[in-house]
Design a protein around this motif. Sequence first.
Motif, mmCIF file in Angstrom:
data_model
loop_
_atom_site.group_PDB
_atom_site.id
_atom_site.type_symbol
_atom_site.label_atom_id
_atom_site.label_comp_id
_atom_site.label_asym_id
_atom_site.label_seq_id
_atom_site.Cartn_x
_atom_site.Cartn_y
_atom_site.Cartn_z
ATOM 1 N N ALA A 199 0.968 -1.361 0.066
ATOM 2 C CA ALA A 199 -0.121 -0.018 0.304
ATOM 3 C C ALA A 199 1.098 1.262 0.245
ATOM 4 N N HIS A 200 -0.001 2.124 -0.910
ATOM 5 C CA HIS A 200 0.905 3.401 -0.728
ATOM 6 C C HIS A 200 1.039 3.925 1.147
ATOM 7 N N GLY A 201 1.831 4.897 1.424
ATOM 8 C CA GLY A 201 1.953 5.505 3.024
ATOM 9 C C GLY A 201 0.794 6.456 2.824
ATOM 10 N N TYR A 202 0.777 7.063 2.017
ATOM 11 C CA TYR A 202 0.355 7.890 2.229
ATOM 12 C C TYR A 202 -1.818 7.587 2.138
ATOM 13 N N LEU A 203 -1.686 6.306 1.035
ATOM 14 C CA LEU A 203 -3.197 5.307 1.364
ATOM 15 C C LEU A 203 -3.047 4.561 3.170
ATOM 16 N N THR A 204 -2.059 4.525 2.808
ATOM 17 C CA THR A 204 -2.444 3.444 5.271
ATOM 18 C C THR A 204 -2.870 5.057 5.662
ATOM 19 N N LEU A 205 -2.145 6.765 5.770
ATOM 20 C CA LEU A 205 -2.213 7.894 6.400
ATOM 21 C C LEU A 205 -3.968 8.154 6.183
ATOM 22 N N SER A 206 -4.753 7.650 4.785
ATOM 23 C CA SER A 206 -5.842 8.334 4.899
ATOM 24 C C SER A 206 -7.293 7.441 5.262
ATOM 25 N N LEU A 207 -6.070 6.183 6.024
ATOM 26 C CA LEU A 207 -7.284 5.404 6.685
ATOM 27 C C LEU A 207 -7.249 5.847 7.970
ATOM 28 N N VAL A 208 -6.736 6.979 8.490
ATOM 29 C CA VAL A 208 -7.044 6.764 9.538
ATOM 30 C C VAL A 208 -8.515 7.570 10.237
ATOM 31 N N PRO A 209 -8.808 8.516 9.844
ATOM 32 C CA PRO A 209 -10.421 8.613 9.915
ATOM 33 C C PRO A 209 -11.439 7.635 9.696
ATOM 34 N N GLY A 256 2.549 -8.087 12.199
ATOM 35 C CA GLY A 256 3.853 -7.303 12.029
ATOM 36 C C GLY A 256 4.553 -6.672 13.344
ATOM 37 N N ASP A 257 6.105 -6.447 13.557
ATOM 38 C CA ASP A 257 6.932 -6.158 14.219
ATOM 39 C C ASP A 257 6.826 -4.926 14.278
ATOM 40 N N LYS A 258 6.282 -4.144 13.639
ATOM 41 C CA LYS A 258 6.500 -2.227 13.586
ATOM 42 C C LYS A 258 5.441 -1.851 13.131
ATOM 43 N N PRO A 259 4.905 -0.265 13.817
ATOM 44 C CA PRO A 259 4.161 0.199 13.264
ATOM 45 C C PRO A 259 4.049 0.498 11.823
ATOM 46 N N VAL A 260 2.521 0.359 11.585
ATOM 47 C CA VAL A 260 3.301 0.599 9.750
ATOM 48 C C VAL A 260 2.537 2.894 9.716
ATOM 49 N N CYS A 261 2.003 3.074 10.505
ATOM 50 C CA CYS A 261 2.031 4.429 10.633
ATOM 51 C C CYS A 261 2.675 4.703 11.704
ATOM 52 N N VAL A 262 2.458 6.274 12.215
ATOM 53 C CA VAL A 262 2.475 6.833 13.396
ATOM 54 C C VAL A 262 2.188 8.442 13.074
ATOM 55 N N ALA A 263 1.252 8.542 13.749
ATOM 56 C CA ALA A 263 0.466 10.298 12.827
ATOM 57 C C ALA A 263 0.259 10.722 13.659
ATOM 58 N N GLU A 264 0.278 12.430 14.456
ATOM 59 C CA GLU A 264 0.116 13.298 15.569
ATOM 60 C C GLU A 264 -0.692 13.593 14.392
ATOM 61 N N THR A 265 -1.986 13.669 14.658
ATOM 62 C CA THR A 265 -2.983 14.220 13.926
ATOM 63 C C THR A 265 -4.015 15.364 14.783
ATOM 64 N N VAL A 266 -4.669 15.715 14.323
ATOM 65 C CA VAL A 266 -5.252 17.559 14.458
ATOM 66 C C VAL A 266 -6.214 17.427 14.182
ATOM 67 N N ASN A 271 -10.645 17.462 9.704
ATOM 68 C CA ASN A 271 -8.974 17.587 10.019
ATOM 69 C C ASN A 271 -8.546 18.559 9.874
ATOM 70 N N TYR A 272 -7.844 19.427 11.086
ATOM 71 C CA TYR A 272 -7.409 20.070 10.799
ATOM 72 C C TYR A 272 -5.313 20.204 10.286
ATOM 73 N N GLY A 273 -5.424 18.869 10.911
ATOM 74 C CA GLY A 273 -3.759 18.679 9.929
ATOM 75 C C GLY A 273 -3.280 17.616 10.613
ATOM 76 N N SER A 274 -2.179 17.567 9.992
ATOM 77 C CA SER A 274 -1.067 16.712 11.096
ATOM 78 C C SER A 274 0.204 17.015 10.869
ATOM 79 N N ASN A 275 0.800 17.163 12.790
ATOM 80 C CA ASN A 275 2.402 17.976 12.967
ATOM 81 C C ASN A 275 3.603 16.975 12.085
ATOM 82 N N LYS A 276 3.000 15.637 12.337
ATOM 83 C CA LYS A 276 4.223 14.775 12.156
ATOM 84 C C LYS A 276 3.790 12.861 11.891
#
Length: 150
Positions: free
Chosen positions: A61-71, A135-145, A88-93
């Motif tokens: 999967a695209h990284g941004y596809l993974t991020l787009s699953l957040v909502p 998995g042994d590591k996260p696939v996405c870590v996001a600080e969302t606002v 959605n206001y954005g993401s800090n990281k």
Amino acid sequence: MRTFHGITELTAAVGAHVGYSNWHEVTQSQVNTFADATGDHQWIHVDAEKAAQGPFGTTIAHGYLTLSLVPMLVSEIYRVDGVKMAVNYGSNKVRFPAPVPVGSKVRAGVELLSVAPVAGGQLVTAKVVIEREGGDKPVCVAETVALVVA
């Protein structure tokens, strides 16, 4: 699903892990549709034959596809009653520490980091960690606002 009854109750949960979403399978059809929507047709995402010989052994999967699953994923974890809207206001990281092979199942966990008043509402900042089943590591870590309007 955890329900917060207003901003005061949400604010009281700052610092807490509020839960996990259900597991969701990431399909090749979903990846292809995302590639079409964004114009990102890199072979590691859409060419199963070539990707089988690549570094991940399959399409990912695209990284941004993974991020787009957040909502969607976060909507399964918690909600805030008694508010007019949340946008959605954005993401800090945002980081993508590990790939999501097509056919994998992912879920999100949420930790509330802060609730801060701003003109027009409250900025709710959360740490969202998406993990892959097995998995042994996260696939996405996001600080969302999100902007929440009461």
